[in-house]
Motif scaffolding. Structure first.
Motif, PDB file in Angstrom:
ATOM      1  N   ARG A   7       0.926  -1.214   0.099  1.00 32.91           N
ATOM      2  CA  ARG A   7      -0.030  -0.017  -0.012  1.00 32.91           C
ATOM      3  C   ARG A   7       0.763   1.290  -0.147  1.00 32.91           C
ATOM      4  O   ARG A   7       1.683   1.527   0.896  1.00 32.91           O
ATOM      5  N   LEU A  13       2.244   7.243  -4.199  1.00 30.84           N
ATOM      6  CA  LEU A  13       1.159   7.251  -5.188  1.00 30.84           C
ATOM      7  C   LEU A  13       1.264   8.340  -6.281  1.00 30.84           C
ATOM      8  O   LEU A  13       1.111   7.934  -7.354  1.00 30.84           O
ATOM      9  N   ARG A  17       1.755   7.337  -9.907  1.00 36.26           N
ATOM     10  CA  ARG A  17       0.515   7.838 -11.333  1.00 36.26           C
ATOM     11  C   ARG A  17       1.522   8.374 -12.425  1.00 36.26           C
ATOM     12  O   ARG A  17       1.316   8.156 -13.682  1.00 36.26           O
ATOM     13  N   GLU A  75      -1.756  -0.277 -11.871  1.00 38.17           N
ATOM     14  CA  GLU A  75      -2.581   0.607 -11.310  1.00 38.17           C
ATOM     15  C   GLU A  75      -3.930   0.006 -10.890  1.00 38.17           C
ATOM     16  O   GLU A  75      -4.163   0.391  -9.585  1.00 38.17           O
ATOM     17  N   GLU A  76      -4.291  -1.127 -11.495  1.00 33.48           N
ATOM     18  CA  GLU A  76      -5.478  -1.863 -11.077  1.00 33.48           C
ATOM     19  C   GLU A  76      -5.368  -2.479  -9.491  1.00 33.48           C
ATOM     20  O   GLU A  76      -6.079  -2.336  -8.764  1.00 33.48           O
ATOM     21  N   GLN A  79      -5.120   0.217  -6.941  1.00 30.16           N
ATOM     22  CA  GLN A  79      -6.250   0.776  -6.773  1.00 30.16           C
ATOM     23  C   GLN A  79      -6.950  -0.033  -5.998  1.00 30.16           C
ATOM     24  O   GLN A  79      -7.978   0.232  -4.910  1.00 30.16           O
ATOM     25  N   SER A  80      -7.024  -1.387  -6.368  1.00 33.51           N
ATOM     26  CA  SER A  80      -7.971  -2.361  -5.498  1.00 33.51           C
ATOM     27  C   SER A  80      -7.480  -2.441  -3.967  1.00 33.51           C
ATOM     28  O   SER A  80      -8.170  -2.623  -2.943  1.00 33.51           O
ATOM     29  N   CYS A  81      -6.143  -2.381  -3.721  1.00 34.72           N
ATOM     30  CA  CYS A  81      -5.395  -2.598  -2.677  1.00 34.72           C
ATOM     31  C   CYS A  81      -5.816  -1.359  -1.633  1.00 34.72           C
ATOM     32  O   CYS A  81      -6.174  -1.513  -0.627  1.00 34.72           O
ATOM     33  N   LEU A  82      -5.976  -0.059  -2.139  1.00 32.90           N
ATOM     34  CA  LEU A  82      -6.272   1.063  -1.475  1.00 32.90           C
ATOM     35  C   LEU A  82      -7.832   1.006  -1.279  1.00 32.90           C
ATOM     36  O   LEU A  82      -8.133   1.414  -0.011  1.00 32.90           O
ATOM     37  N   LEU A  83      -8.528   0.337  -2.069  1.00 32.49           N
ATOM     38  CA  LEU A  83      -9.931   0.415  -2.107  1.00 32.49           C
ATOM     39  C   LEU A  83     -10.353  -0.662  -0.779  1.00 32.49           C
ATOM     40  O   LEU A  83     -11.127  -0.186  -0.029  1.00 32.49           O
ATOM     41  N   ASN A  84      -9.804  -1.715  -0.982  1.00 35.75           N
ATOM     42  CA  ASN A  84     -10.090  -2.718   0.182  1.00 35.75           C
ATOM     43  C   ASN A  84      -9.678  -2.351   1.284  1.00 35.75           C
ATOM     44  O   ASN A  84     -10.415  -2.433   2.676  1.00 35.75           O
ATOM     45  N   LEU A  86      -9.833   0.930   2.682  1.00 34.26           N
ATOM     46  CA  LEU A  86     -10.689   1.764   2.964  1.00 34.26           C
ATOM     47  C   LEU A  86     -11.985   1.126   3.327  1.00 34.26           C
ATOM     48  O   LEU A  86     -12.756   1.722   4.159  1.00 34.26           O
ATOM     49  N   LEU A  87     -12.237   0.074   2.306  1.00 38.35           N
ATOM     50  CA  LEU A  87     -13.575  -0.658   2.701  1.00 38.35           C
ATOM     51  C   LEU A  87     -13.688  -1.442   4.123  1.00 38.35           C
ATOM     52  O   LEU A  87     -14.589  -1.204   4.789  1.00 38.35           O
ATOM     53  N   TYR A 119     -21.889  -2.590 -16.470  1.00 37.54           N
ATOM     54  CA  TYR A 119     -21.000  -3.224 -15.488  1.00 37.54           C
ATOM     55  C   TYR A 119     -22.017  -4.283 -14.547  1.00 37.54           C
ATOM     56  O   TYR A 119     -21.582  -5.252 -14.271  1.00 37.54           O
TER      57      TYR A 119
ATOM     58  N   LEU B  86      -9.442   9.424  -1.820  1.00 40.27           N
ATOM     59  CA  LEU B  86      -8.872   8.597  -2.449  1.00 40.27           C
ATOM     60  C   LEU B  86      -9.291   8.630  -4.044  1.00 40.27           C
ATOM     61  O   LEU B  86      -8.301   8.304  -4.885  1.00 40.27           O
ATOM     62  N   ALA B  90      -6.130   8.506  -6.556  1.00 44.44           N
ATOM     63  CA  ALA B  90      -5.959   6.948  -7.089  1.00 44.44           C
ATOM     64  C   ALA B  90      -6.632   6.896  -8.317  1.00 44.44           C
ATOM     65  O   ALA B  90      -6.659   5.850  -9.096  1.00 44.44           O
ATOM     66  N   PHE B  91      -7.781   7.733  -8.574  1.00 43.52           N
ATOM     67  CA  PHE B  91      -8.605   7.399  -9.546  1.00 43.52           C
ATOM     68  C   PHE B  91      -8.969   8.626 -10.532  1.00 43.52           C
ATOM     69  O   PHE B  91      -9.717   8.733 -11.333  1.00 43.52           O
ATOM     70  N   ARG B 101     -13.972  -0.467  -9.987  1.00 43.80           N
ATOM     71  CA  ARG B 101     -12.937  -1.166  -9.311  1.00 43.80           C
ATOM     72  C   ARG B 101     -13.587  -1.821  -8.047  1.00 43.80           C
ATOM     73  O   ARG B 101     -13.240  -3.163  -7.687  1.00 43.80           O
ATOM     74  N   ASN B 105     -13.845  -5.935  -7.149  1.00 42.27           N
ATOM     75  CA  ASN B 105     -12.971  -6.398  -6.112  1.00 42.27           C
ATOM     76  C   ASN B 105     -13.473  -7.364  -5.269  1.00 42.27           C
ATOM     77  O   ASN B 105     -12.917  -8.339  -4.787  1.00 42.27           O
TER      78      ASN B 105
END
Lengths: 128, 128
Positions: A7, A13, A17, A75-76, A79-84, A86-87, A119, B86, B90-91, B101, B105
Motif C-alpha cells: 500500500r 502514489l 501515477r 494501477e488496477e 487501486q484495489s489494494c487502497l480500496l479494500n 478503505l472498505l 457493468y 482516494l 488514485a482514480f 473497481r 474487487n
DNA sequence: AGTTGTCAACGAAGGGGTTCGTATTTTGTC
DNA sequence: GACAAAATACGAACCCCTTCGTTGACAACT
C-alpha cells in the motif's frame, strides 16, 4: 502466489501515477511531471524513488548512469489494494455502502451511470 | 458554511467507529470496545482522544470527572471525505472507475447488487 | 484517615513519510 | 586535462502518528 501488493503512501502514489501514465521514466522526467502540480526538489523525488525500490514498489534499470524506473505493480492492483483498505476501515467491509456513498458524492454524467449500469448487468449475468 | 471535515488517521478512525456505534462514551468504554479487536493500552486511547478533541474530530463533556466523548462529524460525512480523497489521489477523480473497481474487487451478493441497481435507477430518474 | 483504584494530563520515545542540503561519481564540453 | 553539468547516494531534520510510562488529582472503600 499473488504479488505482495504494497500500500503506497500519498507521495509514493503521486510518483506511481506518473510512472503508470509515462511508462519507463527517469527521476528527472518524473520530477518534471510532478512540478506541474506542486513545487518540490529534485532530490526529494529521487529519495522517494530510492525508497520505493527497496520496498518493491518500483523496479529500476541501473545499467546506464541515469537509472530508468518503472512501476512494479499495476494501477488496477494498487487501486484495489487502497480500496479494500478503505472498505475495511470505514465501511465495515460493505462494498454496497461504499459504492452508494461514492455515487451520492459526485455528480456523475449520464454516460458514466450507463457504464456502471452495464457493468452491473455483466456481474449479474455471470451469477449462476 | 459546511463543516471543516477533517480526514482522520487510521487510529482515529477506529475510535470514531466506536463512537458512531455506541454514541456518547467514556474513554474506558471506547478502550474496552477496541480491546475486542486488538491489544492496546488505556492511555494510548486516552491520548488519541485528547488529540482528537484538539483537532475537532470529537467533542467532550467535562462537567463530571470522567469525561464523556462523542463524534463531532457524522459517519457519512467522514466516509465521503475519505472517499473523495482516494478518488482524487488514485482514480483521477473518476467515480466510475472507483465504483467499477470496487465492484470487481469484492463478491457482492445478488441482494447487494440489486440495491445498488435501485440506487442507480434513482439517480437516473432524478436527472432532467 | 489511609489505602486502593480510576481517571486525566503530560512528556518522551519510536517509526514512517517527507523534505532537502551536501558530497561523490560520472558524463560531456572547451 | 580542466571545468561545468547532471545524476546518485547519504544523512539529517522535521512532522505526524502511535504507544506507553509516570504523575497527580479525585473517588471510593475500610
Amino acid at each position: 502466489m499473488p504479488q505482495p501488493l504494497i500500500r503506497p503512501s500519498d507521495g509514493e502514489l503521486a510518483i506511481l501515477r506518473v510512472l503508470w501514465s509515462r511508462g519507463l521514466s527517469t527521476v528527472r522526467e518524473v520530477h518534471d511531471e510532478l512540478l506541474k502540480e506542486r513545487e518540490m526538489g529534485y532530490t526529494t523525488v529521487l529519495k522517494l524513488m530510492q525508497i520505493m525500490v527497496e520496498k518493491g514498489l518500483v523496479t529500476r534499470d541501473e545499467s546506464s548512469r541515469t537509472h530508468i524506473y518503472q512501476a512494479a505493480q499495476g494501477e488496477e492492483s494498487t487501486q484495489s489494494c487502497l480500496l479494500n483498505d478503505l472498505l475495511q476501515k470505514a465501511f465495515e467491509g460493505s462494498a454496497k455502502s461504499l459504492v452508494v456513498r461514492a455515487l451520492s458524492n459526485t455528480k456523475s454524467s449520464d454516460t458514466e451511470l450507463d457504464e456502471i449500469q452495464a457493468y452491473l448487468d455483466l456481474l449479474k449475468a455471470r451469477k449462476p
